[in-house]
Design an enzyme around this catalytic site. Structure first.
Site, mmCIF file in Angstrom:
data_model
loop_
_atom_site.group_PDB
_atom_site.id
_atom_site.type_symbol
_atom_site.label_atom_id
_atom_site.label_comp_id
_atom_site.label_asym_id
_atom_site.label_seq_id
_atom_site.Cartn_x
_atom_site.Cartn_y
_atom_site.Cartn_z
ATOM 1 N N ASP A 1 0.055 -13.195 9.854
ATOM 2 C CA ASP A 1 0.729 -13.411 11.139
ATOM 3 C C ASP A 1 0.352 -14.748 11.744
ATOM 4 O OD1 ASP A 1 2.142 -11.085 11.057
ATOM 5 O OD2 ASP A 1 0.791 -9.953 12.364
ATOM 6 N N THR B 1 -0.720 7.651 -1.196
ATOM 7 C CA THR B 1 -2.027 7.545 -1.882
ATOM 8 C C THR B 1 -2.928 6.484 -1.231
ATOM 9 O OG1 THR B 1 -1.265 5.825 -3.387
ATOM 10 C CG2 THR B 1 -0.907 8.092 -4.094
ATOM 11 N N ASP C 1 -5.041 -11.216 11.976
ATOM 12 C CA ASP C 1 -4.171 -11.065 10.804
ATOM 13 C C ASP C 1 -3.808 -12.452 10.262
ATOM 14 O OD1 ASP C 1 -1.849 -8.766 9.703
ATOM 15 O OD2 ASP C 1 -1.603 -10.898 9.265
ATOM 16 N N ARG D 1 0.846 -1.190 0.000
ATOM 17 C CA ARG D 1 0.000 0.000 0.000
ATOM 18 C C ARG D 1 0.887 1.248 0.000
ATOM 19 N NH1 ARG D 1 -5.418 0.924 2.042
ATOM 20 N NH2 ARG D 1 -5.485 -1.256 2.641
HETATM 21 N N1 URA Z 1 -6.205 -8.874 6.538
HETATM 22 C C1 URA Z 1 -6.158 -9.769 7.569
HETATM 23 O O1 URA Z 1 -5.240 -10.572 7.665
HETATM 24 N N2 URA Z 1 -7.146 -9.734 8.469
HETATM 25 C C2 URA Z 1 -8.195 -8.877 8.417
HETATM 26 O O2 URA Z 1 -9.072 -8.926 9.271
HETATM 27 C C3 URA Z 1 -8.216 -7.965 7.344
HETATM 28 C C4 URA Z 1 -7.212 -7.982 6.410
#
Ligand code: URA
Length: 209
Positions: A203, A108, A200, A104
């Site tokens: 992770d 922007t 995530d 990202r």
């Molecule tokens: N990416 C992730 O790993 N978890 C989310 O909840 C949103 C985007």
């Protein structure tokens, strides 16, 4: 017109519950994501073309069907998408695997492609783009755009959990792309996490923080 397919098979829903659970450790999380990817691959390939051949059974000749040999490409979005690739390959072992990476832009906030490697014959291949989470949809929209720019014509998107915002973004930008999800969740929170989601995905898959 693209459509959302929520695959609410009991085995998938059962496994998805443990994937969501924060007490599920990395090893088990990885195994469950792999298993769900296999089960989802079963559904995503439901409309694959068949052709009829003749075989000799021990008792007689029979006309029977085999896959018509459509070339398939699996394209994980880096990094979390990698966690779903092996599960799909268990059912489609001859598929080729491409990779797409996007970051990202801090100014922007738009996704920018930093890596793309696709199998050959892009125009004839049927692609499955995979990412466990479809949150805002920005990354998946751009990843699919990257594939289309290189000539891809048939694309499906496979994701474990989607937010309505992500589904809308794909439907708007790529109405020809069908979306396959195991869970369609409520919303995004202010940090962009899917609620209730699973945290995530990258992770949890790779044991990072
Ligand atoms: N990416 C992730 O790993 N978890 C989310 O909840 C949103 C985007």
């Amino acid at each position: 017109m693209g459509r959302v397919h929520v695959i609410d098979h009991p085995l998938i829903q059962h496994k998805l519950t443990y994937i969501r659970d924060k007490n599920t450790g990395t090893k088990e999380f990885r195994e469950l994501v792999d298993e769900v990817a296999t089960l989802m691959a079963f559904e995503i390939t439901r409309d694959m073309p068949l052709k009829e051949i003749e075989v000799d059974t021990p008792v007689c000749k029979a006309k029977s069907k085999i896959l018509a040999g459509k070339k398939i490409g699996i394209v994980p979005i880096l990094r979390a998408g990698i966690g779903m690739v092996d599960g799909i390959l268990k059912l489609i072992p001859a598929a080729k695997v491409g990779h797409v990476g996007l970051y990202r832009d801090p100014e922007t906030l738009m996704p920018v492609e930093y890596y793309l490697k696709l199998p050959s014959d892009v125009e004839e291949r049927f692609f499955i783009v995979v990412d466990p989470m479809l949150a805002t949809g920005g990354t998946a929209v751009e990843a699919i755009r990257s594939l289309k720019k290189r000539g891809a014509k048939q694309i499906k998107l496979m994701t474990l959990i989607a937010a309505p915002e992500g589904v809308s973004a794909i439907e708007k930008a790529h109405p020809d792309v069908d979306i396959y999800v195991a869970g369609l969740d409520e919303r995004l929170n202010e940090k962009g996490y899917i609620i209730p989601g699973l945290g995530d995905a990258g992770d949890r898959l790779f044991g990072t923080k």
